[in-house]
Design a protein around this motif. Structure first.
Motif, PDB file in Angstrom:
ATOM      1  N   GLN A 188       0.817  -1.219   0.000  1.00  0.00           N
ATOM      2  CA  GLN A 188       0.000   0.000   0.000  1.00  0.00           C
ATOM      3  C   GLN A 188       0.851   1.269   0.000  1.00  0.00           C
ATOM      4  N   LEU A 189       2.152   1.114   0.185  1.00  0.00           N
ATOM      5  CA  LEU A 189       3.020   2.289   0.274  1.00  0.00           C
ATOM      6  C   LEU A 189       3.326   2.863  -1.098  1.00  0.00           C
ATOM      7  N   ARG A 190       3.417   4.179  -1.169  1.00  0.00           N
ATOM      8  CA  ARG A 190       3.826   4.843  -2.408  1.00  0.00           C
ATOM      9  C   ARG A 190       5.328   4.657  -2.612  1.00  0.00           C
ATOM     10  N   TYR A 191       5.764   4.927  -3.838  1.00  0.00           N
ATOM     11  CA  TYR A 191       7.157   4.767  -4.245  1.00  0.00           C
ATOM     12  C   TYR A 191       7.620   3.309  -4.089  1.00  0.00           C
ATOM     13  N   PRO A 192       6.962   2.398  -4.814  1.00  0.00           N
ATOM     14  CA  PRO A 192       7.288   0.958  -4.683  1.00  0.00           C
ATOM     15  C   PRO A 192       8.728   0.625  -5.040  1.00  0.00           C
ATOM     16  N   GLU A 193       9.380   1.434  -5.898  1.00  0.00           N
ATOM     17  CA  GLU A 193      10.772   1.138  -6.244  1.00  0.00           C
ATOM     18  C   GLU A 193      11.678   1.328  -5.030  1.00  0.00           C
ATOM     19  N   GLU A 194      11.348   2.297  -4.152  1.00  0.00           N
ATOM     20  CA  GLU A 194      12.136   2.476  -2.934  1.00  0.00           C
ATOM     21  C   GLU A 194      11.880   1.335  -1.953  1.00  0.00           C
ATOM     22  N   VAL A 195      10.627   0.908  -1.886  1.00  0.00           N
ATOM     23  CA  VAL A 195      10.294  -0.230  -1.023  1.00  0.00           C
ATOM     24  C   VAL A 195      11.040  -1.475  -1.494  1.00  0.00           C
ATOM     25  N   ALA A 196      11.098  -1.685  -2.819  1.00  0.00           N
ATOM     26  CA  ALA A 196      11.794  -2.856  -3.373  1.00  0.00           C
ATOM     27  C   ALA A 196      13.282  -2.816  -3.040  1.00  0.00           C
ATOM     28  N   LYS A 287       6.949   9.653   3.579  1.00  0.00           N
ATOM     29  CA  LYS A 287       6.351  10.014   2.295  1.00  0.00           C
ATOM     30  C   LYS A 287       4.965   9.379   2.130  1.00  0.00           C
ATOM     31  N   ASN A 288       4.518   8.652   3.159  1.00  0.00           N
ATOM     32  CA  ASN A 288       3.231   7.960   3.105  1.00  0.00           C
ATOM     33  C   ASN A 288       2.370   8.361   4.303  1.00  0.00           C
ATOM     34  N   THR A 289       2.286   9.653   4.559  1.00  0.00           N
ATOM     35  CA  THR A 289       1.548  10.127   5.732  1.00  0.00           C
ATOM     36  C   THR A 289       0.066   9.800   5.638  1.00  0.00           C
ATOM     37  N   THR A 290      -0.465   9.672   4.417  1.00  0.00           N
ATOM     38  CA  THR A 290      -1.885   9.348   4.273  1.00  0.00           C
ATOM     39  C   THR A 290      -2.206   8.009   4.915  1.00  0.00           C
ATOM     40  N   ILE A 291      -1.389   7.005   4.626  1.00  0.00           N
ATOM     41  CA  ILE A 291      -1.605   5.672   5.207  1.00  0.00           C
ATOM     42  C   ILE A 291      -1.397   5.704   6.722  1.00  0.00           C
ATOM     43  N   LEU A 292      -0.392   6.431   7.165  1.00  0.00           N
ATOM     44  CA  LEU A 292      -0.152   6.519   8.606  1.00  0.00           C
ATOM     45  C   LEU A 292      -1.356   7.142   9.315  1.00  0.00           C
ATOM     46  N   ASN A 293      -1.914   8.185   8.704  1.00  0.00           N
ATOM     47  CA  ASN A 293      -3.093   8.821   9.300  1.00  0.00           C
ATOM     48  C   ASN A 293      -4.297   7.889   9.272  1.00  0.00           C
ATOM     49  N   GLN A 294      -4.432   7.099   8.196  1.00  0.00           N
ATOM     50  CA  GLN A 294      -5.554   6.153   8.121  1.00  0.00           C
ATOM     51  C   GLN A 294      -5.456   5.107   9.226  1.00  0.00           C
ATOM     52  N   SER A 356      10.161   5.384  16.365  1.00  0.00           N
ATOM     53  CA  SER A 356      10.507   4.802  15.067  1.00  0.00           C
ATOM     54  C   SER A 356       9.238   4.337  14.365  1.00  0.00           C
ATOM     55  N   VAL A 357       8.962   4.904  13.193  1.00  0.00           N
ATOM     56  CA  VAL A 357       7.766   4.509  12.444  1.00  0.00           C
ATOM     57  C   VAL A 357       7.845   3.028  12.076  1.00  0.00           C
ATOM     58  N   LEU A 358       9.056   2.537  11.779  1.00  0.00           N
ATOM     59  CA  LEU A 358       9.233   1.118  11.454  1.00  0.00           C
ATOM     60  C   LEU A 358       8.711   0.235  12.585  1.00  0.00           C
ATOM     61  N   VAL A 359       9.138   0.522  13.812  1.00  0.00           N
ATOM     62  CA  VAL A 359       8.719  -0.289  14.958  1.00  0.00           C
ATOM     63  C   VAL A 359       7.213  -0.151  15.179  1.00  0.00           C
ATOM     64  N   TRP A 360       6.712   1.073  15.084  1.00  0.00           N
ATOM     65  CA  TRP A 360       5.280   1.303  15.298  1.00  0.00           C
ATOM     66  C   TRP A 360       4.446   0.562  14.260  1.00  0.00           C
ATOM     67  N   HIS A 365      -1.406  -4.868  12.776  1.00  0.00           N
ATOM     68  CA  HIS A 365      -1.824  -6.075  12.063  1.00  0.00           C
ATOM     69  C   HIS A 365      -3.268  -5.890  11.622  1.00  0.00           C
ATOM     70  N   LEU A 366      -3.443  -5.658  10.323  1.00  0.00           N
ATOM     71  CA  LEU A 366      -4.778  -5.445   9.786  1.00  0.00           C
ATOM     72  C   LEU A 366      -5.397  -6.761   9.354  1.00  0.00           C
ATOM     73  N   CYS A 367      -6.666  -6.916   9.645  1.00  0.00           N
ATOM     74  CA  CYS A 367      -7.398  -8.107   9.194  1.00  0.00           C
ATOM     75  C   CYS A 367      -7.329  -8.213   7.673  1.00  0.00           C
ATOM     76  N   ASP A 368      -7.411  -7.066   7.013  1.00  0.00           N
ATOM     77  CA  ASP A 368      -7.371  -7.008   5.549  1.00  0.00           C
ATOM     78  C   ASP A 368      -6.930  -5.595   5.176  1.00  0.00           C
ATOM     79  N   VAL A 369      -5.908  -5.475   4.307  1.00  0.00           N
ATOM     80  CA  VAL A 369      -5.453  -4.135   3.934  1.00  0.00           C
ATOM     81  C   VAL A 369      -6.542  -3.366   3.193  1.00  0.00           C
TER      82      VAL A 369
END
Length: 508
Positions: A188-196, A287-294, A356-360, A365-369
């Motif tokens: 669900q994160l933006r910039y998938p090339e950075e995630v990869a 760079k994915n504050t929208t998902i963090l806020n959701q 740390s956002v990583l740790v948080w 754990h979402l039932c379904d993204v």
């Protein structure tokens, strides 16, 4: 420990050796043999004497280990028929072990050197005995403490290893990296090339930590509870400790009181890498504050639903029961408030946000993204009337359940023209409840079919009230009935017979 006194033989001509029989039921030495055996004993005795004198070896500790006296430094074993065993005994045979007098020393190749002393030159014999003496002196030192003492030393030193200490210090980050690497949230994160690129680095960064079994890191100063093997190396003055279950070997060095691993890693490089990969993920997350806020909004929603939890839980149970009756219809999906509660109940959110956002995020754990996309719908149901709406919803669902529940006359199963009403299904399920796991399926089929066999009469099953309940059904159709009830979720197949399902218990 040591040699049983009743099985040792001392000869003045060979003061540095002690003779002992070896092999099952070989309890005594009648003579030291002929010219060959005497010559070999002389060579061994002289070679040991040279070792003791030239190296100024102190024999006290070794003699305590072997429970011998005088100048004795090494045991030489005899086989049956008074033949010298050409393979010297390894000192491990006596370590923390008491050998019974009545059986003699065991002839076990694991506790024998693989060098045949009868085939060695003088130089070869000298070299071999030097190594053997080193092994005996080292094991004599080890034997001064019980086995648990060394396990404790190994455990303490293991947790002092720099990489292990780093694993303790960065435990939350290490676990977070492993969790996020498998998390559906990454998609669900933006910039998938950075995630990869971040994921590509994980194997290299985590390699030192993956080499450390979780059970060895659970508590400080402890290892796993599995059985372990100890092996001793006198040259390096080290003890190797091996756990087959965890597939880990560590090496404890006596002189330095430290542990080394099978593969050592550079501490500075490893520390820098784990810090870097954490920062790289946090940069992506920013760079994915929208998902963090959701996610934070979902957390608040779950908290706001808590006062109505018991009512909503009961509503979910009723809805699923309706779905059992109306196969193929999704009742939950038609009630957004109920679907929201169900999915949030199956999800987990951290109670407080880590720096740390990583740790948080790893603790989310979402039932379904897909929940993230449903937020716009769910918001409309989060008002001050949630509790009242939940009560109304439960009443509506209970009314729907009343409409779909079976009556005794409802035909719920049909097999090859043979129909079975709900009332009859209840009786079949009663039979399974009382006898389902006591008898195999074919016996239950005979009961329902009313087959008065010798076996049924012997078991008195022809006297129970279900005998002949389906006497107008062919036996093969009754077996198909069991299969159908299992497919519809009424029965569960057991190793022997059947049992009724939780759904059947609810409905009945």
């Amino acid at each position: 420990m040591g040699l049983p006194e009743s099985m040792t033989y001392k000869y003045d001509r060979y003061p540095y050796v002690i003779l002992t029989p070896i092999g099952k039921m070989n309890k005594q030495i009648r003579s030291i043999g002929h010219k060959f055996e005497r010559g070999l004993l002389s060579r061994i005795n002289d070679a040991i004497a040279d070792q003791v004198n030239h190296r100024s070896l102190k024999l006290d500790r070794l003699q305590r280990y072997l429970t011998v006296e005088g100048n004795t430094a090494l045991p030489i074993s005899y086989l049956k028929d008074d033949v010298i065993n050409p393979y010297l005994i390894r000192p491990e045979l006596f370590l923390w072990t008491q050998h019974p007098k009545e059986h003699g020393l065991p002839y076990n190749k694991e506790f024998l050197y693989d060098t045949n002393v009868t085939q060695l030159s003088s130089k070869g014999l000298e070299h071999h005995l030097a190594q053997v003496m080193d092994d005996y002196f080292f094991l004599a030192e080890i034997a001064e403490h019980p086995k648990q003492y060394w396990f404790n030393k190994i455990a303490e030193s293991f947790h002092q290893h720099p990489i292990v200490q780093l694993a303790h210090w960065k435990r939350d980050v290490i676990e977070a990296v492993e969790t996020m690497n498998q998390s559906a949230l990454l998609s669900q994160l933006r910039y998938p090339e950075e995630v990869a690129r971040w994921r590509d680095r994980i194997d290299t960064v985590m390699r030192p930590f993956r080499a450390l079994p979780r059970l060895w890191l659970t508590q400080q100063k402890e290892m796993c509870r599995h059985e372990k093997q100890l092996h001793f190396n006198s040259r390096s003055r080290s003890i190797s400790c091996r756990c087959e279950v965890c597939d880990l070997t560590v090496f404890y060095h006596l002189d330095n009181d430290c542990v080394t691993l099978q593969e050592e890693y550079n501490f500075e490089r490893t520390s820098k890498r784990i810090t870097t990969i954490e920062q790289q993920f946090n940069d992506i997350a920013q760079k994915n504050t929208t998902i963090l806020n959701q996610i934070q909004e979902l957390t608040r929603m779950k908290g706001n639903l808590r006062p109505a939890k018991s009512v909503l839980d009961e509503s979910v149970r009723v809805a699923r029961q309706i779905e059992r009756y109306k196969e193929g219809e999704s009742v939950l999906a038609s009630y957004p408030l109920l679907e929201m509660h169900d999915q949030l109940t199956c999800s987990a959110f951290p109670t407080k946000r880590s720096p740390s956002v990583l740790v948080w995020l790893s603790n989310v754990h979402l039932c379904d993204v897909g929940m993230l996309k449903q937020l716009s719908i769910w918001r409309n149901h989060m008002d001050g009337q949630v509790h009242a709406n939940a009560d109304t919803l439960l009443k509506e669902l209970q009314a729907r359940l009343d409409e779909v529940e079976y009556t005794d006359e409802d035909i719920i199963i049909e097999i090859k023209g043979h129909e079975l009403s709900y009332a009859y299904v209840q009786q079949v399920l009663d039979l399974i409840h009382y006898y389902g796991t006591d008898y195999p399926a074919h016996t239950l089929v005979q009961v329902l079919a009313g087959k008065s066999t010798n076996k049924l009469r012997r078991l008195k099953l022809h006297e129970i009230r279900w005998f002949g309940l389906l006497s107008d059904w062919p036996s093969k159709h009754i077996q198909h009935l069991f299969n159908q009830l299992e497919r519809q979720g009424w029965l569960m197949k057991q190793r022997k017979g059947y049992s009724i399902s939780a759904f059947a218990e609810e409905v009945l």
